[in-house]
Design a protein around this motif. Sequence first.
Motif, PDB file in Angstrom:
ATOM      1  N   SER A 189       0.824  -1.215   0.000  1.00 19.46           N
ATOM      2  CA  SER A 189       0.000   0.000   0.000  1.00 19.46           C
ATOM      3  C   SER A 189       0.849   1.251   0.000  1.00 19.46           C
ATOM      4  O   SER A 189       0.410   2.309  -0.486  1.00 19.46           O
ATOM      5  CB  SER A 189      -0.949  -0.001   1.206  1.00 19.46           C
ATOM      6  OG  SER A 189      -0.236   0.171   2.417  1.00 19.46           O
ATOM      7  N   ASP A 212      -2.858  -1.592  -4.808  1.00 16.29           N
ATOM      8  CA  ASP A 212      -3.971  -1.641  -3.866  1.00 16.29           C
ATOM      9  C   ASP A 212      -4.625  -3.020  -3.850  1.00 16.29           C
ATOM     10  O   ASP A 212      -5.022  -3.505  -2.793  1.00 16.29           O
ATOM     11  CB  ASP A 212      -5.004  -0.575  -4.222  1.00 16.29           C
ATOM     12  CG  ASP A 212      -6.094  -0.438  -3.169  1.00 16.29           C
ATOM     13  OD1 ASP A 212      -5.804   0.101  -2.085  1.00 16.29           O
ATOM     14  OD2 ASP A 212      -7.236  -0.902  -3.426  1.00 16.29           O
ATOM     15  N   ALA A 248      -2.424  -5.297  -1.856  1.00 16.81           N
ATOM     16  CA  ALA A 248      -2.490  -4.925  -0.445  1.00 16.81           C
ATOM     17  C   ALA A 248      -3.793  -5.405   0.177  1.00 16.81           C
ATOM     18  O   ALA A 248      -3.814  -5.907   1.311  1.00 16.81           O
ATOM     19  CB  ALA A 248      -2.347  -3.418  -0.291  1.00 16.81           C
ATOM     20  N   TRP A 260     -11.468  -3.111   3.781  1.00 14.33           N
ATOM     21  CA  TRP A 260     -10.389  -2.418   3.077  1.00 14.33           C
ATOM     22  C   TRP A 260     -10.916  -1.270   2.231  1.00 14.33           C
ATOM     23  O   TRP A 260     -10.278  -0.227   2.105  1.00 14.33           O
ATOM     24  CB  TRP A 260      -9.625  -3.398   2.192  1.00 14.33           C
ATOM     25  CG  TRP A 260      -8.482  -2.792   1.449  1.00 14.33           C
ATOM     26  CD1 TRP A 260      -8.446  -2.385   0.141  1.00 14.33           C
ATOM     27  CD2 TRP A 260      -7.184  -2.475   1.985  1.00 14.33           C
ATOM     28  NE1 TRP A 260      -7.214  -1.860  -0.178  1.00 14.33           N
ATOM     29  CE2 TRP A 260      -6.406  -1.904   0.935  1.00 14.33           C
ATOM     30  CE3 TRP A 260      -6.593  -2.635   3.237  1.00 14.33           C
ATOM     31  CZ2 TRP A 260      -5.094  -1.498   1.107  1.00 14.33           C
ATOM     32  CZ3 TRP A 260      -5.275  -2.227   3.419  1.00 14.33           C
ATOM     33  CH2 TRP A 260      -4.544  -1.662   2.365  1.00 14.33           C
ATOM     34  N   LYS A 295      -5.412   3.741   5.181  1.00 15.48           N
ATOM     35  CA  LYS A 295      -5.026   2.353   4.967  1.00 15.48           C
ATOM     36  C   LYS A 295      -4.092   1.881   6.074  1.00 15.48           C
ATOM     37  O   LYS A 295      -4.202   0.755   6.570  1.00 15.48           O
ATOM     38  CB  LYS A 295      -4.337   2.194   3.606  1.00 15.48           C
ATOM     39  CG  LYS A 295      -5.190   2.578   2.408  1.00 15.48           C
ATOM     40  CD  LYS A 295      -6.398   1.680   2.226  1.00 15.48           C
ATOM     41  CE  LYS A 295      -7.101   1.966   0.905  1.00 15.48           C
ATOM     42  NZ  LYS A 295      -8.351   1.204   0.731  1.00 15.48           N
TER      43      LYS A 295
END
Length: 536
Positions: A372, A380, A383, A435, A455
């Motif tokens: 990230s 992304d 992650a 997320w 994040k």
Amino acid sequence: MKNIAKLFVAAALLSLATGCESFYDINDNPNSVTPDKVVPSAILAQALKVTGDTYGLTLNGYGSWTVGYWGKTGTVNGYNEERTYTYGATYYQGFWGNTYDNLKDYDGIEKSASAQGQLYHAAIAKIMKAFNYQLLVDQYGDIPYTQSLQADAATPIIAPQYDKAEDIYKDLILRLDEAVAAIKTAPSTTQAVSGEDIVFTGNMTNWVKFANTLKLRILLRQSFVPSLDSYIRTEMAKLQTTATDGFVTTDVQVQPGYIQSTGKQNPFWNSYRANPAGSRIAQSNYQNGTQYIIDQYDKNNDPRVSQLYVKATAGAFNGTYKGVVLGDPNPLPGSTQISRWKDYGGILKGFDAPVPLLLAAESYFLQAEAKSRGYLTGGDAGAKADYNNGIRTSFVYFYTPAPSQSGSTNNVSANAMSDYTKYLDANSSNGLVSWDAATTRLDVPTGSNPRAVTKLEKIIYQKYLAMNTVTSIEAWNEYRRTAYPKFPPSLQSVSPRADKLPLRLLYPQTEVSTNSANIPADINQFTSKIFWDVLD
């Protein structure tokens, strides 16, 4: 020191024993004889077991108090340091001495194995030295490193100089690289590692993955230091290229063959639940989960709460999950009126449960952060996958029973995946869980707008939940590194800091008494940060 015959006897016992029990009695110093005479396999199991004891009991306990997992109950007096953070030079000083003793064992294994061409044993010892030195740096900062472990050398050094913590971190990366390279290039004739390896039972690919994961942890731990940005990115690029075996995907655990016998039980169970006769010990009621940590599961509809704690069975909070408050001058007693750890649950698994050194959940969360933040490729999407795997493997860990409970009603492992899915579904709009969700209402006053969640915060928050009373010291390290999550300090804190928390341990009295000339001056637990601690 005993003679070397004991070491050969121990080696024979290790090769013959099916329960891996004989290592408990090995306490010889491998460095009291020449490297070509020592049998590394006779020492490795004992050294790994000691690391498990230190990490799973000593550091797990210290971390649990500092990072808001534990509070004192009304069943016992004391715990003044934990309630006020007024540390002294004797507070947890055993960690220092025990860890350096443990490092001496690994150093002896490495030297002996290298001298005898046992490259796998030497590489394991090198990896475990890096593991232990990082533990010391993360709690003390500058420590003896280049001159350590030389008290019985040809030219003894009994008052070693201290190395800079940042320099030690960089050298640990080099040592891990060396260990990985040695494993990968070892000739096919290299002596195999077997039962003496009570972590991976000789699977050297898993040792490479462990080394890769430790390297990732070390790099991320210092990644917020501005002056190190270029170095971190360079090393991350190397890791991306060289870590072809990947990172840890299963829990790294010490399992010597714990049994329900004196001196041979899981150390956490033995200290906080039951004696070898199976009777509950008094200390099982002295500390308990805080209201804060219990709320993080309960208020998020997290099924793990019922695997970690039991509801109060008496008093004003009967039938509810009720924790204690660290520093509360009048805490509830630690028996029926609060939510104790569940017997044979995710924390108190049993007398024969293995001791975690690094959770698969931590490995996945480290990867999620690295991707990230652009340190590793994957973006992304990558992650997110790692983040969800971190949560998933936390459920798997907490729901997996001790070996002795696998056939009992305490075996709830079949529920791990369904409960994990329920957790994600119930929190699709909660940014501390999902997320993709950008906000949360968990800690927002009623009537207020939800707050934004980054994040990084959600990664560290979920890591915090996964490490609860299992690898608590890493949660404490991560709080100091990231300032997440915002857990409440002790009500009796004397810390002058804005967060009312300490920063570190003080150098132990043993060093003050024997090596005072080399100890860094003016160290304070509230003002002396470890070099990587740059965010508040």
